[in-house]
Write an enzyme that holds these catalytic residues in place. Sequence first.
Site, PDB file in Angstrom:
ATOM      1  N   ALA A   1       2.206   4.051  -3.249  1.00 16.57           N
ATOM      2  CA  ALA A   1       1.246   4.550  -4.229  1.00 16.57           C
ATOM      3  C   ALA A   1       1.863   4.802  -5.593  1.00 16.57           C
ATOM      4  O   ALA A   1       1.156   5.003  -6.572  1.00 16.57           O
ATOM      5  CB  ALA A   1       0.609   5.836  -3.711  1.00 16.57           C
TER       6      ALA A   1
ATOM      7  N   ARG B   1       9.166   2.157 -14.410  1.00 21.74           N
ATOM      8  CA  ARG B   1      10.383   1.541 -14.952  1.00 21.74           C
ATOM      9  C   ARG B   1      10.421   0.007 -14.817  1.00 21.74           C
ATOM     10  O   ARG B   1      11.265  -0.661 -15.397  1.00 21.74           O
ATOM     11  CB  ARG B   1      11.615   2.149 -14.278  1.00 21.74           C
TER      12      ARG B   1
ATOM     13  N   GLU C   1      16.450  18.002  -2.927  1.00 23.79           N
ATOM     14  CA  GLU C   1      16.313  16.954  -3.936  1.00 23.79           C
ATOM     15  C   GLU C   1      17.325  17.185  -5.059  1.00 23.79           C
ATOM     16  O   GLU C   1      17.653  18.328  -5.386  1.00 23.79           O
ATOM     17  CB  GLU C   1      14.892  16.953  -4.503  1.00 23.79           C
TER      18      GLU C   1
ATOM     19  N   LYS D   1       1.882 -38.886  -1.911  1.00 26.62           N
ATOM     20  CA  LYS D   1       1.004 -37.779  -1.519  1.00 26.62           C
ATOM     21  C   LYS D   1       0.174 -38.230  -0.342  1.00 26.62           C
ATOM     22  O   LYS D   1      -0.331 -39.363  -0.349  1.00 26.62           O
ATOM     23  CB  LYS D   1       0.089 -37.403  -2.688  1.00 26.62           C
TER      24      LYS D   1
ATOM     25  N   ALA E   1       8.588 -52.407  -7.793  1.00 26.24           N
ATOM     26  CA  ALA E   1       8.604 -51.400  -8.857  1.00 26.24           C
ATOM     27  C   ALA E   1       7.256 -51.311  -9.551  1.00 26.24           C
ATOM     28  O   ALA E   1       6.579 -52.308  -9.763  1.00 26.24           O
ATOM     29  CB  ALA E   1       9.679 -51.772  -9.880  1.00 26.24           C
TER      30      ALA E   1
ATOM     31  N   ALA F   1       3.371 -60.433  -8.055  1.00 25.91           N
ATOM     32  CA  ALA F   1       3.640 -59.394  -9.060  1.00 25.91           C
ATOM     33  C   ALA F   1       2.511 -59.310 -10.073  1.00 25.91           C
ATOM     34  O   ALA F   1       1.869 -60.314 -10.387  1.00 25.91           O
ATOM     35  CB  ALA F   1       4.956 -59.701  -9.774  1.00 25.91           C
TER      36      ALA F   1
HETATM   37  C1  UD1 Z   1      12.659  10.203  -2.288  1.00 33.45           C
HETATM   38  C2  UD1 Z   1      13.129  11.368  -1.439  1.00 33.45           C
HETATM   39  C3  UD1 Z   1      14.638  11.524  -1.599  1.00 33.45           C
HETATM   40  C4  UD1 Z   1      15.324  10.254  -1.211  1.00 33.45           C
HETATM   41  C5  UD1 Z   1      14.776   9.076  -2.005  1.00 33.45           C
HETATM   42  C6  UD1 Z   1      15.329   7.794  -1.437  1.00 33.45           C
HETATM   43  C7  UD1 Z   1      11.316  13.003  -1.415  1.00 33.45           C
HETATM   44  C8  UD1 Z   1      10.782  14.269  -1.984  1.00 33.45           C
HETATM   45  N1  UD1 Z   1      12.483  12.574  -1.887  1.00 33.45           N
HETATM   46  O1  UD1 Z   1      12.914  10.529  -3.645  1.00 33.45           O
HETATM   47  O2  UD1 Z   1      15.094  12.582  -0.766  1.00 33.45           O
HETATM   48  O3  UD1 Z   1      16.724  10.374  -1.423  1.00 33.45           O
HETATM   49  O4  UD1 Z   1      13.338   9.010  -1.897  1.00 33.45           O
HETATM   50  O5  UD1 Z   1      14.964   6.694  -2.233  1.00 33.45           O
HETATM   51  O6  UD1 Z   1      10.705  12.411  -0.547  1.00 33.45           O
HETATM   52  N2  UD1 Z   1       5.263   7.563  -3.291  1.00 33.45           N
HETATM   53  C9  UD1 Z   1       3.941   7.619  -2.980  1.00 33.45           C
HETATM   54  N3  UD1 Z   1       3.209   8.686  -3.381  1.00 33.45           N
HETATM   55  C10 UD1 Z   1       3.758   9.717  -4.064  1.00 33.45           C
HETATM   56  C11 UD1 Z   1       5.126   9.658  -4.371  1.00 33.45           C
HETATM   57  C12 UD1 Z   1       5.860   8.574  -3.971  1.00 33.45           C
HETATM   58  O7  UD1 Z   1       3.397   6.695  -2.364  1.00 33.45           O
HETATM   59  O8  UD1 Z   1       3.020  10.670  -4.380  1.00 33.45           O
HETATM   60  C13 UD1 Z   1       6.049   6.418  -2.854  1.00 33.45           C
HETATM   61  C14 UD1 Z   1       6.618   5.646  -4.017  1.00 33.45           C
HETATM   62  O9  UD1 Z   1       5.764   4.576  -4.376  1.00 33.45           O
HETATM   63  C15 UD1 Z   1       7.924   5.129  -3.451  1.00 33.45           C
HETATM   64  C16 UD1 Z   1       8.322   6.186  -2.440  1.00 33.45           C
HETATM   65  O10 UD1 Z   1       7.144   6.899  -2.133  1.00 33.45           O
HETATM   66  O11 UD1 Z   1       7.722   3.919  -2.749  1.00 33.45           O
HETATM   67  C17 UD1 Z   1       9.416   7.116  -2.944  1.00 33.45           C
HETATM   68  O12 UD1 Z   1       8.971   7.838  -4.048  1.00 33.45           O
HETATM   69  P1  UD1 Z   1       9.923   8.270  -5.227  1.00 33.45           P
HETATM   70  O13 UD1 Z   1       9.139   9.027  -6.208  1.00 33.45           O
HETATM   71  O14 UD1 Z   1      10.677   7.097  -5.715  1.00 33.45           O
HETATM   72  O15 UD1 Z   1      10.910   9.282  -4.456  1.00 33.45           O
HETATM   73  P2  UD1 Z   1      12.330   9.740  -4.930  1.00 33.45           P
HETATM   74  O16 UD1 Z   1      12.196  10.740  -6.010  1.00 33.45           O
HETATM   75  O17 UD1 Z   1      13.177   8.562  -5.195  1.00 33.45           O
END
Ligand code: UD1
Length: 455
Positions: free
Chosen positions: A10, A15, A152, A349, A378, A421
Amino acid sequence: MTQDIVVLAAGKGSRMKSSLPKVLHRLANEPMVHRVLNVASCLSDSKLHLVVGHQGEVVEQSCQKFNANIVWQHNPQGTGDALRRASSSLNDNGATLTLYGDVPLIRKETLERMISLSSFNTLVLLTIVLDDPSGYGRIVRDELGRVIAIVEQKDANDDELAINEVNTGILLAPNAHLKRWLNALTNENVQNEYYLTDIIEMAAKEGVEIVTVSPEFEWEVSGVNDRVQLAALERVWQCRQSEAVMRNGATLMDPSRIDIRGSLSTGQDCVIDVNCVFDGDVDLGKGVHIGPNCILKNCSIADGTVIKANTMIEDSVVGECCEIGPFARLRPGTKLAKKAKIGNFVETKKTVIGEGSKVNHLSYIGDACLGSAVNVGAGTITCNYDGVNKSETLIGDNVFVGSNTSIVAPIEVQSGATIAAGSTITKTIKADQLAFGRAKQMNKDGWKRPTKREK
Ligand code: UD1
Ligand code: CA
């Protein structure tokens, strides 16, 4: 124990600076989240859930074939929030495996190892020790080495920041406990998010066993946040693929200059020159040689065939000991019997070429079926399209087609026939006939060339 598998997808992925949702960016030509769903689909006794939010319709649409239960997370508020929204669809008697849509290279073997340790009173965490743990949640253990919490990065104190065992994010928790823990989450932290990782402390306090598993390879748990990381992971994956190909008995002229975007199987002593791209399922027999700059997609090439530089082959089947290229293009539906030859600037084809038949130069052969030992001169064109419909050309065994011939389909040229030809052929040629389909040559004596007009 039955498994619910929740794939989190989600997040916004800002980035990436892209109009495409991050999880749909491709690694080895496959959307990252498809890779995760593929691996998840291989685990037995499991049900798939996909959490979508940012550009959720696009992600949902792209992932239709996986038949996952789509869970919407509008205004995402953290990983705990994401899982909580799936909570009501989780089986009370099972366990939930959480995966990330942007961690594309997780391996089935690693997840199976986690599953084998799972029980109604065990939480399994996938952790890894990194030289540089920055950015990740840290695994906090007590003096007996038991996991007691995940902190975290943004919430960590100096002691915690010094820990280099980190949370990969992938975890497996028994649902009976999990649902309760998810309900108890708060967002009292630096990011005001509901952290899934907070359930670890709850589990530890309740005396639920927490076991950790580590992946065999670091890249399995590498997440992609930007295009630089995606490119780096792509290289890791390509290196691994090319290594597997070489270990299986094929020679790569330069293992860093090959791209395998799908699955490539190679017979013994295949040789692949530089800058070849393999897409989809490609199967090379024994001793197949592929020259530089070839692109092969969904095709099989039988033993001993040689493909020369700059050839493209798609959705085609090539028999043994054929010679193809340089600069040949085999489009979908091409089938070559053994020892066939397709030379430079030849396009085929939906065409079957019989044993030992040759189309060596500058031709278009489409919607055609050629027998064996045919020689196509050819510049021969099968005129298969009248502007509305496509029609077929049938050419029997041993036919000789002279250079620069147009064969207007639908048409049949029976075996042993010869075409002069420069002919335009519009009528059936019977077996062993010679056909001329061109104006008769006239020669005029003493011809005076025109002279320049005065102004
Ligand atoms: C998370 C972990 C962290 C871990 C890291 C590994 C938590 C709080 N932290 O941090 O401990 O080391 O991943 O990569 O879980 N996503 C959702 N909905 C949300 C938030 C995130 O679907 O509300 C999905 C994102 O799309 C992504 C994944 O969850 O695929 C991770 O989310 P991200 O925000 O990147 O977590 P990190 O801060 O990296
Ligand atoms: Ca992340």
